[in-house]
Design a protein around this motif. Sequence first.
Motif, PDB file in Angstrom:
ATOM      1  N   THR A  61      68.666 138.738  87.861  1.00 46.07           N
ATOM      2  CA  THR A  61      68.920 137.637  86.942  1.00 46.07           C
ATOM      3  C   THR A  61      68.816 138.136  85.506  1.00 46.07           C
ATOM      4  O   THR A  61      67.907 138.904  85.160  1.00 46.07           O
ATOM      5  CB  THR A  61      67.937 136.472  87.170  1.00 46.07           C
ATOM      6  N   SER A  74      62.873 139.685  87.384  1.00 48.43           N
ATOM      7  CA  SER A  74      64.339 139.661  87.312  1.00 48.43           C
ATOM      8  C   SER A  74      65.033 140.245  88.539  1.00 48.43           C
ATOM      9  O   SER A  74      66.256 140.297  88.570  1.00 48.43           O
ATOM     10  CB  SER A  74      64.814 140.436  86.069  1.00 48.43           C
ATOM     11  N   GLU A 126      68.749 130.022  90.444  1.00 46.96           N
ATOM     12  CA  GLU A 126      67.577 130.793  90.056  1.00 46.96           C
ATOM     13  C   GLU A 126      67.085 131.646  91.223  1.00 46.96           C
ATOM     14  O   GLU A 126      67.313 131.326  92.387  1.00 46.96           O
ATOM     15  CB  GLU A 126      66.468 129.849  89.583  1.00 46.96           C
ATOM     16  N   THR A 165      74.612 130.608  88.986  1.00 42.06           N
ATOM     17  CA  THR A 165      73.552 130.136  88.079  1.00 42.06           C
ATOM     18  C   THR A 165      72.286 129.764  88.845  1.00 42.06           C
ATOM     19  O   THR A 165      71.317 129.298  88.254  1.00 42.06           O
ATOM     20  CB  THR A 165      74.026 128.908  87.269  1.00 42.06           C
ATOM     21  N   LYS A 223      69.043 136.414  81.754  1.00 40.11           N
ATOM     22  CA  LYS A 223      69.088 135.132  81.041  1.00 40.11           C
ATOM     23  C   LYS A 223      69.341 134.026  82.048  1.00 40.11           C
ATOM     24  O   LYS A 223      68.554 133.799  82.933  1.00 40.11           O
ATOM     25  CB  LYS A 223      70.128 135.186  79.920  1.00 40.11           C
ATOM     26  N   CYS A 224      70.463 133.334  81.959  1.00 39.66           N
ATOM     27  CA  CYS A 224      70.721 132.202  82.857  1.00 39.66           C
ATOM     28  C   CYS A 224      71.712 132.554  83.961  1.00 39.66           C
ATOM     29  O   CYS A 224      72.196 131.666  84.671  1.00 39.66           O
ATOM     30  CB  CYS A 224      71.249 131.002  82.053  1.00 39.66           C
ATOM     31  N   VAL A 225      72.011 133.836  84.104  1.00 37.90           N
ATOM     32  CA  VAL A 225      73.003 134.268  85.090  1.00 37.90           C
ATOM     33  C   VAL A 225      72.327 135.124  86.165  1.00 37.90           C
ATOM     34  O   VAL A 225      71.506 135.982  85.863  1.00 37.90           O
ATOM     35  CB  VAL A 225      74.131 135.088  84.413  1.00 37.90           C
ATOM     36  N   THR A 226      72.677 134.870  87.418  1.00 37.25           N
ATOM     37  CA  THR A 226      72.164 135.661  88.528  1.00 37.25           C
ATOM     38  C   THR A 226      73.311 136.434  89.166  1.00 37.25           C
ATOM     39  O   THR A 226      74.369 135.867  89.460  1.00 37.25           O
ATOM     40  CB  THR A 226      71.500 134.757  89.583  1.00 37.25           C
TER      41      THR A 226
END
Length: 248
Positions: free
Chosen positions: A170, A209, A191, A189, A172-175
Amino acid sequence: MRSNNLKVMKCVVVDTCPKVIDTLKSYLNRIEHVKLVASFINPIDAVTFLNKNKIDLAFLDAKLFCSNWIEITKKIEHLPQFIFTADDAKFRLEAFKLNATDYLIKPMVFNDLLKGIFKVKNRDKQLSSSTVNIVSAGTKETKKDRGGLLIKTEYETIKLDISEIKYIQTVKCVTKIFINNYSAPIITTLELDKILVNLPDYFRQIHKSFIINTCLINKVLKRKVVIDDMHIPIGEIYADRVMTDLAY
């Protein structure tokens, strides 16, 4: 009291220890819509029974089945999901390479068993609720096995072969989900924690992460693991547990 509205999950237990069988029988009796239909001390009798009866879940003593499970599956027409049970973690990685739904350490506690049952039900839901696979994302067709994971991307929902997932990162807001034999990662997106709950135990979060597939580790260094050419850091708060789990 059991409701008649939902399907009963039929289970068998195979273990050389009668006490383990009794414990599992007691635990399973406490879970609604789950029923132990047979138990065996002799693994040959168990294989005969599994080949003649359609069972949803089998609890198998790892020391009896892990080393020759692939050959055994060739003799079983209706292969159930299976959970290996063992005295220690020695067979853990091998068990998940064989696509076990879970791996329970003896003496088992009820909550661990319950989590295993939830994993079985979740796999069933994933298989029955989706006909979409990774072909829709532009790569080759995945194996048709029990390891499906539904992932919602920006444009579609796709089904990934869990065993082919190398690691998940991951940023930031992207996986990003990195997969064997696929040049680009799957982007979502979702989590990490929401993905991890739907993965088998051979996946481990080793950093805030990163989640990794421990079966695909090439090397474990002091503070990182290597999968293919990717050096993945082990977070400080995860280090002790990760090293214990991987027996390094």
